[in-house]
Design an enzyme around this catalytic site. Structure first.
Site, PDB file in Angstrom:
ATOM      1  N   ASP A   1       3.488 -17.418  -9.125  1.00 19.52           N
ATOM      2  CA  ASP A   1       3.964 -16.156  -9.515  1.00 19.52           C
ATOM      3  C   ASP A   1       4.762 -16.183 -10.894  1.00 19.52           C
ATOM      4  O   ASP A   1       4.720 -17.267 -11.364  1.00 19.52           O
ATOM      5  CB  ASP A   1       4.668 -15.535  -8.695  1.00 19.52           C
ATOM      6  CG  ASP A   1       4.537 -14.020  -8.322  1.00 19.52           C
ATOM      7  OD1 ASP A   1       5.017 -13.418  -9.283  1.00 19.52           O
ATOM      8  OD2 ASP A   1       3.821 -13.447  -7.585  1.00 19.52           O
TER       9      ASP A   1
ATOM     10  N   LEU B   1      -7.627 -12.513  -0.948  1.00 21.98           N
ATOM     11  CA  LEU B   1      -7.305 -11.135  -0.336  1.00 21.98           C
ATOM     12  C   LEU B   1      -6.826 -10.268  -1.149  1.00 21.98           C
ATOM     13  O   LEU B   1      -6.764  -8.910  -1.286  1.00 21.98           O
ATOM     14  CB  LEU B   1      -6.098 -11.349   0.677  1.00 21.98           C
ATOM     15  CG  LEU B   1      -5.358 -10.393   1.394  1.00 21.98           C
ATOM     16  CD1 LEU B   1      -6.191 -10.052   2.493  1.00 21.98           C
ATOM     17  CD2 LEU B   1      -4.046 -10.726   1.668  1.00 21.98           C
TER      18      LEU B   1
ATOM     19  N   CYS C   1     -21.274   0.995  14.740  1.00 24.39           N
ATOM     20  CA  CYS C   1     -22.260   0.154  13.794  1.00 24.39           C
ATOM     21  C   CYS C   1     -22.531  -1.093  14.379  1.00 24.39           C
ATOM     22  O   CYS C   1     -22.199  -1.479  15.406  1.00 24.39           O
ATOM     23  CB  CYS C   1     -21.321   0.245  12.310  1.00 24.39           C
ATOM     24  SG  CYS C   1     -19.868  -0.868  12.544  1.00 24.39           S
TER      25      CYS C   1
ATOM     26  N   CYS D   1     -15.464   2.048  14.337  1.00 20.12           N
ATOM     27  CA  CYS D   1     -16.164   3.292  14.716  1.00 20.12           C
ATOM     28  C   CYS D   1     -16.619   2.911  16.244  1.00 20.12           C
ATOM     29  O   CYS D   1     -17.064   3.846  17.012  1.00 20.12           O
ATOM     30  CB  CYS D   1     -17.265   3.557  13.591  1.00 20.12           C
ATOM     31  SG  CYS D   1     -18.458   2.279  13.756  1.00 20.12           S
TER      32      CYS D   1
ATOM     33  N   ILE E   1      -6.514  -7.680  -4.299  1.00 16.61           N
ATOM     34  CA  ILE E   1      -7.578  -6.671  -4.938  1.00 16.61           C
ATOM     35  C   ILE E   1      -7.257  -6.509  -6.480  1.00 16.61           C
ATOM     36  O   ILE E   1      -6.279  -6.014  -6.822  1.00 16.61           O
ATOM     37  CB  ILE E   1      -7.241  -5.356  -4.265  1.00 16.61           C
ATOM     38  CG1 ILE E   1      -7.512  -5.645  -2.737  1.00 16.61           C
ATOM     39  CG2 ILE E   1      -8.491  -4.441  -4.674  1.00 16.61           C
ATOM     40  CD1 ILE E   1      -7.252  -4.296  -1.790  1.00 16.61           C
TER      41      ILE E   1
ATOM     42  N   THR F   1       0.819  -1.099  -0.046  1.00 16.83           N
ATOM     43  CA  THR F   1       0.010  -0.053   0.049  1.00 16.83           C
ATOM     44  C   THR F   1       0.559   1.149   0.080  1.00 16.83           C
ATOM     45  O   THR F   1       0.373   2.330  -0.770  1.00 16.83           O
ATOM     46  CB  THR F   1      -0.997   0.045   1.148  1.00 16.83           C
ATOM     47  OG1 THR F   1      -1.854  -1.000   1.355  1.00 16.83           O
ATOM     48  CG2 THR F   1      -1.647   1.290   1.296  1.00 16.83           C
TER      49      THR F   1
ATOM     50  N   HIS G   1       1.994   2.025  -3.350  1.00 21.96           N
ATOM     51  CA  HIS G   1       0.822   2.533  -4.395  1.00 21.96           C
ATOM     52  C   HIS G   1       0.979   4.162  -3.938  1.00 21.96           C
ATOM     53  O   HIS G   1       0.808   4.759  -4.786  1.00 21.96           O
ATOM     54  CB  HIS G   1      -0.481   2.018  -3.842  1.00 21.96           C
ATOM     55  CG  HIS G   1      -0.670   0.774  -4.325  1.00 21.96           C
ATOM     56  ND1 HIS G   1      -0.970   0.419  -5.871  1.00 21.96           N
ATOM     57  CD2 HIS G   1      -0.740  -0.584  -3.893  1.00 21.96           C
ATOM     58  CE1 HIS G   1      -1.225  -0.859  -6.122  1.00 21.96           C
ATOM     59  NE2 HIS G   1      -1.026  -1.555  -4.936  1.00 21.96           N
TER      60      HIS G   1
ATOM     61  N   ARG H   1      10.953 -14.065  -5.809  1.00 20.37           N
ATOM     62  CA  ARG H   1       9.844 -14.189  -4.846  1.00 20.37           C
ATOM     63  C   ARG H   1       9.697 -15.853  -4.557  1.00 20.37           C
ATOM     64  O   ARG H   1       9.212 -16.159  -3.622  1.00 20.37           O
ATOM     65  CB  ARG H   1       8.847 -13.386  -5.000  1.00 20.37           C
ATOM     66  CG  ARG H   1       8.719 -11.926  -5.011  1.00 20.37           C
ATOM     67  CD  ARG H   1       8.623 -11.468  -3.800  1.00 20.37           C
ATOM     68  NE  ARG H   1       8.729  -9.918  -3.630  1.00 20.37           N
ATOM     69  CZ  ARG H   1       8.136  -8.887  -3.652  1.00 20.37           C
ATOM     70  NH1 ARG H   1       6.924  -9.310  -4.089  1.00 20.37           N
ATOM     71  NH2 ARG H   1       8.302  -7.691  -3.252  1.00 20.37           N
TER      72      ARG H   1
ATOM     73  N   TYR I   1     -10.595  -9.118   4.046  1.00 19.95           N
ATOM     74  CA  TYR I   1      -9.993  -7.653   4.291  1.00 19.95           C
ATOM     75  C   TYR I   1      -9.432  -7.593   5.681  1.00 19.95           C
ATOM     76  O   TYR I   1     -10.069  -7.785   6.814  1.00 19.95           O
ATOM     77  CB  TYR I   1     -11.106  -6.439   4.228  1.00 19.95           C
ATOM     78  CG  TYR I   1     -10.499  -5.206   4.393  1.00 19.95           C
ATOM     79  CD1 TYR I   1      -9.900  -4.567   3.525  1.00 19.95           C
ATOM     80  CD2 TYR I   1     -11.253  -4.280   5.340  1.00 19.95           C
ATOM     81  CE1 TYR I   1      -9.428  -3.306   3.548  1.00 19.95           C
ATOM     82  CE2 TYR I   1     -10.937  -3.057   5.294  1.00 19.95           C
ATOM     83  CZ  TYR I   1      -9.902  -2.563   4.545  1.00 19.95           C
ATOM     84  OH  TYR I   1      -9.554  -1.187   4.584  1.00 19.95           O
TER      85      TYR I   1
ATOM     86  N   CYS J   1     -19.716  -3.625  14.764  1.00 22.60           N
ATOM     87  CA  CYS J   1     -18.787  -3.360  15.719  1.00 22.60           C
ATOM     88  C   CYS J   1     -19.385  -3.628  16.955  1.00 22.60           C
ATOM     89  O   CYS J   1     -18.945  -4.267  17.900  1.00 22.60           O
ATOM     90  CB  CYS J   1     -18.181  -1.724  16.142  1.00 22.60           C
ATOM     91  SG  CYS J   1     -17.076  -1.252  14.685  1.00 22.60           S
TER      92      CYS J   1
END
Length: 341
Positions: free
Chosen positions: A195, A262, A96, A93, A264, A40, A43, A200, A287, A99
């Site tokens: 892969d 997992l 919700c 949060c 994306i 991430t 990115h 890797r 996630y 949660c």
């Protein structure tokens, strides 16, 4: 304090002097020891389309870390100055439905450390005490600094029963490689990872994969025959987000097989749903990490002998951060750790 910030809306990341974060009544102030660079973060570094839509500029980024508690909010219980901690990067949060039902990893209002709010590429980080996880004394700082991605691997791998099963992992990034190690550790029979990155794949072999398959050179079905597999894979872990990899997984799953996703995809992905239907496949989206079941399992796996240390291939001082990002971007690395000491 020193910090790595996404200072400009363009490619790159900048070492800056940032204000020390302010702690609230329910927070911990953590002095960062080590951080790891995530996909991430790459990115965000490259300022791709997702980052442009998601990341506020300027902002301190980063979310994989280990540090020491140096101050405690007045409402916090259960922590003390000097505790060594990492932390769950998804701030939830608390109000919700999920949660309140104890399914915090499914919070619809999640805010990400280093994505939606100030991150851990800094000398100090503030997070809610709820999100902090105490690191056992027998787990090193290096390993603790990669608990976030390790948790992705553990959550994905342990979504289904693995004992005696044949497992296909598509995508040999650091998370896929760690997932292969987890699968072998808990009793899977064959663990095959695919892969096109030979560096890797070699890491995956060191981490215990039965077969690491370069799909640009080898046919997956030939590998299955070589292993004596006649009915397909029982469990699939899709870690790449690459459509061709997911299609290959659907082709080689056994009837009644289970798939955890997992990776994306970069956009919409068409698949042959008749394969899912007629094979009776179960597909589950993954996630982050389950709070905090995954975290306890991570610690226990390492304490029971799982060795994920080979995935850490590079170390740099924070002043040499550019070398770290270059190594991560080259594809010729596992996890890259930046030291703040």
């Amino acid at each position: 304090m020193k910090a790595l910030s996404k200072l400009k809306a363009e490619k790159g990341i900048w070492l800056v002097d940032a204000p020390k974060p302010v702690m609230g009544h329910n927070d911990l102030l953590i002095k960062i020891k080590k951080t790891a660079i995530c996909g991430t973060d790459m990115h965000i570094y490259n300022w791709d389309e997702w980052s442009q839509k998601t990341i506020p500029v300027p902002m301190v980024v980063g979310h994989e870390y280990v540090g020491e508690v140096v101050d405690i909010g007045q409402e916090v219980r259960g922590f003390k100055i000097g505790d060594r901690v990492s932390g769950e990067g998804h701030i939830t949060c608390g109000h919700c439905r999920n949660c309140r039902a104890g399914r915090t990893h499914l919070c619809r209002n999640t805010s990400g450390v280093g994505v939606n709010r100030e991150g851990s590429f800094a000398e100090y980080l503030v997070i809610p005490a709820f999100n902090a996880f105490k690191i056992p004394d027998d787990i090193s700082d290096d390993l603790a600094s990669i608990f976030d991605p390790f948790g992705n691997a553990v959550h994905t791998a342990l979504s289904f029963d693995l004992v005696g099963e044949d497992v296909l992992i598509t995508g040999a990034g650091p998370i896929g490689i760690m997932a292969a190690a987890v699968c072998r550790h808990v009793g899977a029979r064959h663990v095959v990872i695919t892969d096109v990155n030979e560096y890797r794949l070699e890491l995956a072999r060191k981490m215990g994969a039965t077969r690491a398959v370069n799909v640009s050179k080898e046919n997956l079905k030939d590998v299955m025959k070589e292993l004596g597999m006649t009915e397909g894979f029982d469990v699939g872990l899709e870690m790449s987000g690459v459509p061709s990899a997911f299609h290959a997984m659907l082709d080689t799953m056994n009837h009644g097989g289970k798939v955890a996703m997992l990776g994306i995809p970069s956009g919409e992905m068409a698949i042959d749903w008749s394969k899912v239907i007629f094979k009776g496949l179960v597909i589950k989206g993954i996630y982050g990490r389950e709070m905090f079941e995954t975290w306890y399992k991570m610690a226990s796996l390492i304490q029971s002998g799982l060795d994920i240390s080979p995935i850490i291939t590079h170390h740099f001082k924070i002043d040499d951060f550019q070398q770290g990002f270059d190594a991560m971007g080259s594809g010729q690395s596992g996890k890259v750790i930046l030291s703040w000491d």
